[in-house]
Design a protein around this motif. Structure first.
Motif, PDB file in Angstrom:
ATOM      1  N   HIS A   1      60.459  98.810  77.282  1.00 25.65           N
ATOM      2  CA  HIS A   1      59.671  97.608  77.548  1.00 25.65           C
ATOM      3  C   HIS A   1      58.237  97.970  77.938  1.00 25.65           C
ATOM      4  N   VAL A   2      57.279  97.359  77.255  1.00 28.75           N
ATOM      5  CA  VAL A   2      55.860  97.588  77.522  1.00 28.75           C
ATOM      6  C   VAL A   2      55.197  96.239  77.755  1.00 28.75           C
ATOM      7  N   VAL A   3      54.398  96.153  78.836  1.00 30.94           N
ATOM      8  CA  VAL A   3      53.668  94.917  79.126  1.00 30.94           C
ATOM      9  C   VAL A   3      52.212  95.247  79.435  1.00 30.94           C
ATOM     10  N   ASP A   4      51.369  94.238  79.351  1.00 34.24           N
ATOM     11  CA  ASP A   4      49.957  94.360  79.703  1.00 34.24           C
ATOM     12  C   ASP A   4      49.861  94.574  81.217  1.00 34.24           C
ATOM     13  N   GLY A   5      49.182  95.628  81.634  1.00 29.75           N
ATOM     14  CA  GLY A   5      49.051  95.955  83.047  1.00 29.75           C
ATOM     15  C   GLY A   5      48.181  94.984  83.824  1.00 29.75           C
ATOM     16  N   LYS A   6      47.545  94.039  83.126  1.00 23.34           N
ATOM     17  CA  LYS A   6      46.702  93.053  83.798  1.00 23.34           C
ATOM     18  C   LYS A   6      47.394  91.696  83.902  1.00 23.34           C
ATOM     19  N   SER A   7      48.662  91.631  83.479  1.00 22.73           N
ATOM     20  CA  SER A   7      49.420  90.387  83.469  1.00 22.73           C
ATOM     21  C   SER A   7      50.464  90.389  84.573  1.00 22.73           C
ATOM     22  N   ILE A   8      50.273  89.532  85.565  1.00 24.75           N
ATOM     23  CA  ILE A   8      51.219  89.492  86.690  1.00 24.75           C
ATOM     24  C   ILE A   8      52.605  89.046  86.213  1.00 24.75           C
ATOM     25  N   LEU A   9      52.673  88.099  85.286  1.00 21.91           N
ATOM     26  CA  LEU A   9      53.965  87.652  84.769  1.00 21.91           C
ATOM     27  C   LEU A   9      54.632  88.756  83.956  1.00 21.91           C
ATOM     28  N   GLY A  10      53.851  89.469  83.180  1.00 23.21           N
ATOM     29  CA  GLY A  10      54.403  90.586  82.414  1.00 23.21           C
ATOM     30  C   GLY A  10      55.003  91.641  83.314  1.00 23.21           C
ATOM     31  N   ILE A  11      54.310  91.975  84.387  1.00 20.59           N
ATOM     32  CA  ILE A  11      54.800  92.998  85.319  1.00 20.59           C
ATOM     33  C   ILE A  11      56.094  92.537  85.975  1.00 20.59           C
ATOM     34  N   PHE A  12      56.183  91.264  86.355  1.00 25.90           N
ATOM     35  CA  PHE A  12      57.404  90.772  86.982  1.00 25.90           C
ATOM     36  C   PHE A  12      58.584  90.725  86.012  1.00 25.90           C
ATOM     37  N   SER A  13      58.329  90.838  84.701  1.00 25.26           N
ATOM     38  CA  SER A  13      59.429  90.877  83.738  1.00 25.26           C
ATOM     39  C   SER A  13      60.052  92.267  83.640  1.00 25.26           C
ATOM     40  N   LEU A  14      59.402  93.263  84.244  1.00 22.56           N
ATOM     41  CA  LEU A  14      59.924  94.637  84.237  1.00 22.56           C
ATOM     42  C   LEU A  14      60.929  94.842  85.359  1.00 22.56           C
ATOM     43  N   ASP A  15      61.741  95.884  85.230  1.00 20.80           N
ATOM     44  CA  ASP A  15      62.649  96.290  86.304  1.00 20.80           C
ATOM     45  C   ASP A  15      61.831  97.114  87.294  1.00 20.80           C
ATOM     46  N   LEU A  16      61.385  96.486  88.366  1.00 18.67           N
ATOM     47  CA  LEU A  16      60.488  97.143  89.317  1.00 18.67           C
ATOM     48  C   LEU A  16      61.203  98.123  90.238  1.00 18.67           C
ATOM     49  N   SER A  17      62.530  98.219  90.136  1.00 21.20           N
ATOM     50  CA  SER A  17      63.249  99.190  90.955  1.00 21.20           C
ATOM     51  C   SER A  17      63.145 100.595  90.357  1.00 21.20           C
ATOM     52  N   LYS A  18      62.682 100.692  89.113  1.00 20.94           N
ATOM     53  CA  LYS A  18      62.544 101.986  88.437  1.00 20.94           C
ATOM     54  C   LYS A  18      61.075 102.401  88.417  1.00 20.94           C
ATOM     55  N   PRO A  19      60.826 103.712  88.270  1.00 19.89           N
ATOM     56  CA  PRO A  19      59.426 104.151  88.134  1.00 19.89           C
ATOM     57  C   PRO A  19      58.798 103.555  86.873  1.00 19.89           C
ATOM     58  N   ILE A  20      57.535 103.235  86.977  1.00 20.44           N
ATOM     59  CA  ILE A  20      56.793 102.593  85.891  1.00 20.44           C
ATOM     60  C   ILE A  20      55.743 103.585  85.393  1.00 20.44           C
ATOM     61  N   THR A  21      55.640 103.732  84.075  1.00 21.69           N
ATOM     62  CA  THR A  21      54.602 104.583  83.498  1.00 21.69           C
ATOM     63  C   THR A  21      53.374 103.727  83.217  1.00 21.69           C
ATOM     64  N   LEU A  22      52.267 104.091  83.838  1.00 22.24           N
ATOM     65  CA  LEU A  22      50.982 103.426  83.629  1.00 22.24           C
ATOM     66  C   LEU A  22      50.219 104.189  82.563  1.00 22.24           C
ATOM     67  N   GLU A  23      49.791 103.494  81.516  1.00 20.69           N
ATOM     68  CA  GLU A  23      49.006 104.112  80.451  1.00 20.69           C
ATOM     69  C   GLU A  23      47.649 103.428  80.381  1.00 20.69           C
ATOM     70  N   VAL A  24      46.596 104.221  80.584  1.00 21.16           N
ATOM     71  CA  VAL A  24      45.228 103.703  80.521  1.00 21.16           C
ATOM     72  C   VAL A  24      44.591 104.272  79.262  1.00 21.16           C
ATOM     73  N   TYR A  25      44.086 103.392  78.407  1.00 23.08           N
ATOM     74  CA  TYR A  25      43.506 103.823  77.143  1.00 23.08           C
ATOM     75  C   TYR A  25      42.000 104.041  77.293  1.00 23.08           C
ATOM     76  N   ALA A  26      41.682 105.065  78.074  1.00 22.37           N
ATOM     77  CA  ALA A  26      40.289 105.471  78.287  1.00 22.37           C
ATOM     78  C   ALA A  26      40.315 106.919  78.741  1.00 22.37           C
ATOM     79  N   ASP A  27      39.295 107.674  78.399  1.00 19.13           N
ATOM     80  CA  ASP A  27      39.253 109.074  78.790  1.00 19.13           C
ATOM     81  C   ASP A  27      38.691 109.267  80.190  1.00 19.13           C
ATOM     82  N   ASN A  28      37.734 108.426  80.570  1.00 21.79           N
ATOM     83  CA  ASN A  28      37.081 108.590  81.864  1.00 21.79           C
ATOM     84  C   ASN A  28      37.419 107.390  82.748  1.00 21.79           C
TER      85      ASN A  28
END
Length: 76
Positions: A35-62
């Protein structure tokens, strides 16, 4: 792209994280398993299983400014 593991165990943590993420122009995804959601969407984040570690992916080098601000949520 930069990827780190984060933990968002409380609703207040999710709110704080989204407020921080929305201040930056980077595309941010959060991934738990398949499951992948937009990290800027509060509803998207709440759709994840927050009891597990979450991988944050930022699409920028700096993106050290963002990483510094979300440091309280980073694990491992």
């Amino acid at each position: 792209m930069k990827a780190v593991n984060i933990k968002l165990s409380l609703a207040e943590n999710v709110k704080t994280f989204v407020n921080i993420a929305n201040r930056y122009p980077y595309d941010i995804d959060l991934r738990v398993g398949r499951h992948v959601v937009d990290g800027k969407s509060i509803l998207g984040i709440f759709s994840l299983d927050l009891s597990k570690p979450i991988t944050l992916e930022v699409y920028a080098d700096n993106c050290e400014d963002l990483m510094e601000e979300i440091k309280p949520f980073i694990i491992g």
